[in-house]
Design a protein around this motif. Sequence first.
Motif, PDB file in Angstrom:
ATOM      1  N   ALA A 288      -1.434   1.319  -0.086  1.00  0.00           N
ATOM      2  CA  ALA A 288      -0.601   2.327  -0.739  1.00  0.00           C
ATOM      3  C   ALA A 288      -0.404   2.000  -2.217  1.00  0.00           C
ATOM      4  O   ALA A 288      -0.513   2.879  -3.084  1.00  0.00           O
ATOM      5  CB  ALA A 288       0.752   2.429  -0.035  1.00  0.00           C
TER       6      ALA A 288
ATOM      7  N   LYS B  35      -0.783   9.379  -2.334  1.00  0.00           N
ATOM      8  CA  LYS B  35      -1.546   8.197  -1.923  1.00  0.00           C
ATOM      9  C   LYS B  35      -0.816   7.398  -0.852  1.00  0.00           C
ATOM     10  O   LYS B  35      -1.443   6.822   0.051  1.00  0.00           O
ATOM     11  CB  LYS B  35      -1.828   7.315  -3.138  1.00  0.00           C
ATOM     12  CG  LYS B  35      -2.922   7.851  -4.045  1.00  0.00           C
ATOM     13  CD  LYS B  35      -4.269   7.827  -3.320  1.00  0.00           C
ATOM     14  CE  LYS B  35      -5.404   8.249  -4.232  1.00  0.00           C
ATOM     15  NZ  LYS B  35      -6.708   8.192  -3.536  1.00  0.00           N
ATOM     16  N   ILE B  36       0.496   7.345  -0.950  1.00  0.00           N
ATOM     17  CA  ILE B  36       1.274   6.599   0.044  1.00  0.00           C
ATOM     18  C   ILE B  36       1.206   7.293   1.402  1.00  0.00           C
ATOM     19  O   ILE B  36       1.014   6.655   2.443  1.00  0.00           O
ATOM     20  CB  ILE B  36       2.736   6.449  -0.426  1.00  0.00           C
ATOM     21  CG1 ILE B  36       2.786   5.559  -1.668  1.00  0.00           C
ATOM     22  CG2 ILE B  36       3.612   5.862   0.683  1.00  0.00           C
ATOM     23  CD1 ILE B  36       4.136   5.487  -2.336  1.00  0.00           C
TER      24      ILE B  36
ATOM     25  N   ALA C 271      -2.226   6.722   2.944  1.00  0.00           N
ATOM     26  CA  ALA C 271      -2.315   5.394   3.572  1.00  0.00           C
ATOM     27  C   ALA C 271      -1.491   5.327   4.847  1.00  0.00           C
ATOM     28  O   ALA C 271      -1.809   4.561   5.770  1.00  0.00           O
ATOM     29  CB  ALA C 271      -1.851   4.324   2.588  1.00  0.00           C
TER      30      ALA C 271
ATOM     31  N   ILE D  59       7.626   1.896   2.864  1.00  0.00           N
ATOM     32  CA  ILE D  59       7.355   3.080   2.037  1.00  0.00           C
ATOM     33  C   ILE D  59       8.160   3.013   0.747  1.00  0.00           C
ATOM     34  O   ILE D  59       7.637   3.292  -0.342  1.00  0.00           O
ATOM     35  CB  ILE D  59       7.696   4.363   2.823  1.00  0.00           C
ATOM     36  CG1 ILE D  59       6.745   4.526   4.011  1.00  0.00           C
ATOM     37  CG2 ILE D  59       7.634   5.585   1.914  1.00  0.00           C
ATOM     38  CD1 ILE D  59       7.123   5.649   4.954  1.00  0.00           C
TER      39      ILE D  59
END
Length: 454
Positions: free
Chosen positions: A274, A303-304, A307, A344
């Motif tokens: 990530a 993008k996080i 992933a 996260i």
Amino acid sequence: MNFKKVILIVLGLILLFLTFNMFTVYQRENSVLVFQFEVKSDLLDDYQLFYSTKEDEEWSEENSIHQTYDKPGIWQTIKYVVPKNIYSIRTDLGNHEAIIGVKNVRLIGTSNVDVSLGDAINLKNQLEIIEQQDNNLTIKALDKDPFLTLDIKSLLDTAINSSDITSKVKAALLSLLTTLVCLYIVNSTKDICKYMREIYRGRSIIFNLARNDFKTKYASSYLGIVWGFIQPLLTIVTYWFVFQVGLRSGNVSDVPFILWFIVAIIPWFFFSEALTGATNVYSEYSYLVKKVVFKIELLPVVKIVSALFVHLFFIIFIFAMYIGYGYYPDFYNVQLIYYLLCTIALAFSVSLLTSTFVLFFKDLNQIIIIVLQIGFWFTPIGWPPTMLSNSWVKIFKLNPMFYIVEGYRDTFIRNVPFIDHPYYTIYFWLFCVTAFVIGVNSFKKLKPHFADVI
């Protein structure tokens, strides 16, 4: 002076008071108690310390610690880390006839307390005093089992509960730093809310872009998205072979090594993927950055989330592995949701900084790769924190991934709720929020120049 400044000053004073008391309590609760003395003998020997936690308790091997005296004829400091609730101490001075000098006996907690040999010491088996001067004692061991006892219960309160000037200064500096950080966060509340509002409004765009990003990442290969799962699996198998087969690592925390290992390396995979992806997102989506109407603050989250798709598969993989070994889900596994949110939050807050600055400092991308490589070994993924001394553990805990990795193990192995680590939980979230605020403010100032440097 306007009303806002008055509020910040009052809030700052309240925070300063609260944080100073918090750090003072933390120092007292997390300090270790050390019993130490200097010894000189004419023979190399093993010195064993026994401790009791109540009156008239029998000495047992379970409550004992060994230290080696290995410098015959030279004064050597012998240290034992002991529980805080000890009542008395017995020290076995080797296994041979010898002339032994003892001095500078101390209890070291939040403050240092000298133990008076004349008042506290009780010579017991096969010992004879040759000379005694102040806190320096020379004794003769007459046989193979000499020992003495010390009644130190009355000294514990002074050693544990009192604080020396160094501890108070450290608590004051930490509380001042924490207060300034909190005021900085409070002062940026408006920008934080505005940024998060944009993220919430663009949630459908984020999900669609993340799904497309996940599909196109491996679009040109025959196996497609399967590669997103093969690489982490092969890495797990490789490390398992190195640690368990090659280095012959046994069970850890009473579970097979592979189970102990996967719950640590899988969140690391997610964080690493990530962070790396989000750091370069503005360059990858440069065509969107140059569009005036597009909210580019959504891109790191894309993008996080991309992933996260792979990570969710590996969370199922963790449960499957544990069930395969006979460990079934329980109530404590629910807090996996909390630690997933922690991962996260950490990736998001750090990537806001890195994705902004990498456009202006291209070498940052290489630095991040190196930091992640080193960070893997500085995080207790393939080794247990019990290998480290208490002082080193405190340093390693500054790494926020330490909190997450140990949290996953608390969830699946130890059955420990996260509220059992209140101070470290506060530190982790303060770290994330601070990085997030700095990232938001940096993004706000540098955003107008993005199109010029891409």
